[in-house]
Design an enzyme around this catalytic site. Sequence first.
Site, mmCIF file in Angstrom:
data_model
loop_
_atom_site.group_PDB
_atom_site.id
_atom_site.type_symbol
_atom_site.label_atom_id
_atom_site.label_comp_id
_atom_site.label_asym_id
_atom_site.label_seq_id
_atom_site.Cartn_x
_atom_site.Cartn_y
_atom_site.Cartn_z
ATOM 1 N N TYR A 1 28.797 45.765 43.705
ATOM 2 C CA TYR A 1 28.039 46.009 44.932
ATOM 3 C C TYR A 1 28.767 47.057 45.778
ATOM 4 O O TYR A 1 29.956 46.902 46.086
ATOM 5 C CB TYR A 1 27.887 44.707 45.714
ATOM 6 N N ASP B 1 21.036 40.823 48.463
ATOM 7 C CA ASP B 1 22.363 41.435 48.549
ATOM 8 C C ASP B 1 23.280 40.554 49.387
ATOM 9 O O ASP B 1 22.864 39.958 50.390
ATOM 10 C CB ASP B 1 22.276 42.826 49.192
ATOM 11 N N ASP C 1 25.381 40.691 51.797
ATOM 12 C CA ASP C 1 25.922 41.180 53.054
ATOM 13 C C ASP C 1 25.025 40.651 54.164
ATOM 14 O O ASP C 1 24.098 39.872 53.918
ATOM 15 C CB ASP C 1 26.004 42.711 53.071
#
Length: 773
Positions: free
Chosen positions: A249, A20, A22
């Site tokens: 996302y 992901d 982040d």
Amino acid sequence: LVRHLQTSFKGCDFLVLWMDCDREGENINFEVLTALSISSDDAWSRVYRARFSAVAASDILKAYGSLVKPDQLQALSVDARQELDLKVGCAFSRFQTRYFQGRYADLDSSVISYGPCQTPTLGFVAQRHLEIEMFKPEPYWALDMGLLKGGRMSRALWKYGRSFNKGKAEEIARDSRRQVPSVAADGSEVMVDNVAVVTVVAKRQVKQGRPVPLNTVGFLKACSKGLGIGPHSALQTAERLYLSGYLSYPRTESTAYPKSFDVRYYLEQQASSPHWGAYVRGLLASGFQPGRGGYDAGDHPPITPMRGSGGELSGDMWRVYELVVRHFIATVSEDAVWDKTHVEVQVSGVEGDKGCYTLDGKELVDPGFLKVLLHRQYGDERDKDLDDAEEKAMPDFRQGEAIPIVPDEEDDRGSGGGVQTARTGSRANINVREKMTVAPGYLTESDLIGLMEKHGIGTDASIPTHIENILKRKYADLETGRRLKPSKLGLVLAQGYHLIDSGLVLPVARASIESECDAIAAGSADKDVVVAKALSMFRDKFDNFIRNIAKMDVLFGSSFSALEDAGRAFTRCGLTRKYLQYITGPPPRLYNRFTETVYPLPLGGAVKQWSGGSCQVADCSFEMSLYSVGTPPRNFPLCPRCYNDARPEWGQSVNNDVDGSYSSDEDGSRSKAATIAGRAMVLHCPLPDLHPMVEALTVCPDPESGGVFIVDPHSRPGKCRLVSTRAPTTIHLSREVERVAVLEARDEVTMCRHIEVVLEGGERRVGCLVTDE
């Protein structure tokens, strides 16, 4: 998993990390690199990181064509936060749990957790409760004007607002309704109704701006307000939709579409929908608008739909998907247009705002984005020009128009007012209304999310977890309207922290840590320095907390029942020969009020009284109980002292106190046993297999579970049986067996104990269960 990664990496020319996009995803990237022992410059040169915002073919290909290097600074910022949350959370949670555990009968003290984010979240909820409790309603008086014109009655609001002086409000009303002298046609003086003069009639078109694109916080608020779905469930649903390729996302701070975002492409994905397809096709034909305002954080675009749904979604998956799609379409639609009318009326003879009344109305001219957006009520943006106006058609007021003011009961007035009313067809009346000031409501989930974002408590990814934690740990309850109310335990904790150190519950300290973690990610702060500084601060707070814990205990003692005031006499203590009191809990426990000793009992079954005598362990002699578990129930002997103080020679203890169960804020992945009550669930025999009371009932080993088969101590005629101490296995004896006893003699081959059974009619048989028929 580590072996799988290592095996898969062998022989690879390069490694691409697809976590992901982040900080948490970046942190996982470096966990993978550590597992693969990638540290040399040569190996690092073969490592890449893909940045993508959706699991769609175009996004995957685009990400693969623009690979970058993993960002270690972002990973370090996550390491810093996790280390602080774990160490601080465990230290405070373990201490306060141990301190309060077993002190109060009606307190669920299995785990009384503290979290650097969780506790300030609770603090917001508790603070609003205190504001409500301390609020003192006060009476006030307001005037309102009813305007009858064109056969329609409208209500005008007093511009002065309200008065806390009843006499003053009534005096203004009397002055407004007082008849005034006038000259009749024949020159005589008559008394006529006072008038309200229309001084302002302002008409204009007002645009209602389309909503800004959704970031995570806005999405969570929208789901709570518009759909009634809590933040934790909403984010989980959005993540499932993301992994299925329906949404981008869902963890993003951006509220503006980046320049490279292809709005037309994603609108075309929705053009065939039976729900909003016609609107989208019209929008594509007439031209869509750019997103309004917002902030591009540069991490991910706002939450947007990646592809259409062919009817395969249902339940909350569909509701969340529909909300995101409609919101996305609304963000690129035309603004809504309203015709707004503002009218001001001044009572003759009453100066200023005391005699002024206002009336606002609006009519929809062009719905624009409102045609597709179903849940406008979740928006935080306030249109000051529109929010105070009611949607209605306004009467045709004219500036300078004089409207007679008459009382509610026209029969009590002179004839002059009646003549005027009949002549003009319009009238006004003024009434004094007594009202009470109202306390603020409990925080909604949306309100709480906004406060957490404002004060820097948690990240967009962790905010739902913190809210879920205070609900799951029963520090707050979710009321009607998705409002949060602190429980008795939550309120006592929050107030106790304030008594000792307000910094433990106020958001200032946590916000400072979040700022420092941002600095680590930006490369302007060193991770080790930040962690050391924060730990030093919390170490001082922890020492102070230990010294002053008695202040919090006073609050607990005022809110919860002491053990000596609860429970019932259950079994005798082997040390004092006094009866122990049974506290049902949770957690269940036995309490000796003469020695202030608490004996926790196993979880997962039922503890029953038993006439099985006393424990045969030297220096124990506690009266035995039965522990019943499973369906149908299997029964085992239980000594409360030996359960809590097992000796090594008895074998492995089953009383597994889960010290690691005191959860930190960022770690929600604990075992089921640990999260149930701070102790492992005991689903088998609570005493070790070599405990004398278990050995006395042991017949033979249970090779499949590693335990032993014992005679069920609750066996009775026709229902005699053997039960395994470590598995849900039961051996039922013949219904002819009335009693069964375990003998000292053993089989020479199997070393299993002989048993004696008494059959109906008194016949006795002795033998080995394994070798004899």
